[in-house]
Motif scaffolding. Sequence first.
Motif, PDB file in Angstrom:
ATOM      1  N   THR A  39       0.796  -1.231   0.000  1.00  0.00           N
ATOM      2  CA  THR A  39       0.000   0.000   0.000  1.00  0.00           C
ATOM      3  C   THR A  39       0.828   1.279   0.000  1.00  0.00           C
ATOM      4  O   THR A  39       0.265   2.365  -0.050  1.00  0.00           O
ATOM      5  CB  THR A  39      -0.952   0.033   1.217  1.00  0.00           C
ATOM      6  OG1 THR A  39      -0.183   0.031   2.429  1.00  0.00           O
ATOM      7  CG2 THR A  39      -1.888  -1.173   1.202  1.00  0.00           C
ATOM      8  N   VAL A  50      -7.906  -0.952  -1.287  1.00  0.00           N
ATOM      9  CA  VAL A  50      -8.077  -2.053  -0.343  1.00  0.00           C
ATOM     10  C   VAL A  50      -9.450  -2.682  -0.511  1.00  0.00           C
ATOM     11  O   VAL A  50      -9.594  -3.917  -0.499  1.00  0.00           O
ATOM     12  CB  VAL A  50      -7.858  -1.563   1.100  1.00  0.00           C
ATOM     13  CG1 VAL A  50      -8.220  -2.650   2.105  1.00  0.00           C
ATOM     14  CG2 VAL A  50      -6.405  -1.136   1.289  1.00  0.00           C
ATOM     15  N   LEU A 110      -2.761  -7.768   3.473  1.00  0.00           N
ATOM     16  CA  LEU A 110      -2.612  -6.323   3.331  1.00  0.00           C
ATOM     17  C   LEU A 110      -1.362  -5.877   4.077  1.00  0.00           C
ATOM     18  O   LEU A 110      -1.190  -6.192   5.250  1.00  0.00           O
ATOM     19  CB  LEU A 110      -3.832  -5.596   3.891  1.00  0.00           C
ATOM     20  CG  LEU A 110      -5.198  -6.005   3.341  1.00  0.00           C
ATOM     21  CD1 LEU A 110      -6.311  -5.287   4.121  1.00  0.00           C
ATOM     22  CD2 LEU A 110      -5.302  -5.720   1.849  1.00  0.00           C
TER      23      LEU A 110
END
Length: 285
Positions: free
Chosen positions: A30, A42, A53
């Motif tokens: 990210t 996301v 993640l």
Amino acid sequence: MAAAPPSPAIPALVLPHAAGVRMPRLGLGTWPMAGAECRRAVESALGLGYRHLDTAAMYGNEADIGAAIAGSGVPREEIFVVTKVWYDRLTPEGIRASCAASLRRLRLAHADLFLVHWPRPDMDLAAVLGALRRLKEDGLARATGLCNVPPGLLRRALEIAPEAVSCVQVEYHLYLSQARLLEITRPRGIPLTAYAPVAKGAAERDPAVRRIATKHGCTPSQVALAWLLRQDLVAAIPKAASEAHQRANLAALALRLDAEDLAAIAALPKDRRLVDPSFAPDWES
């Protein structure tokens, strides 16, 4: 806390010293996304089946990721969340406070993997590892580990507290060898997670990689990912803001490179480090 199952489409690696915790081999990086872009990315990734993640306190996007998780409808136990403590907080108190602050922003009771983002030459390694171990004991992290470590530092960490190192995350791609680290991690069953796995787009411009991509009817970035994901105990976390790129990365899981492809990739230079800030360790140590 029960081990989170991976998405059915994404194989997983078992983390040692973590009570059977499983980490999906392909995740969503990210950095440097934030705000609405990060939340949308996301939400899209979770909708496509991503369950890994990756974030960090330094990224400034934990609150966005937390909001996306909360609104996704995906059960918490199905999502593998990684976050990290910055190098200016590497005391037992700083590590604990950083983890607690990250969890508040993420709206989570625990991280699935909590990492030291960068080592610092003056850190007390034993104290750092002890703080990581206590995060696990107190249920704030299901597994812990280290990022951006040279081989010598990793060996010392494993001599001091092997149970604190369930995963190692470093830059790894077609143009940078991590053979020395893998010689340490693989015999111990420790997964290595590759960040910058498509070399910040360099694979897209490489004639040799483009030829392989044309042969398989895919993109050069998919070739770069497939090369990593075929390796024993290696995971990858490409950043992908758009649904199209997220789908393409998922498709790389099914790409099979042949001996000719692997020979061409082996011939590429393996000394191109793209992430080397002023506070980085001595990579050869």
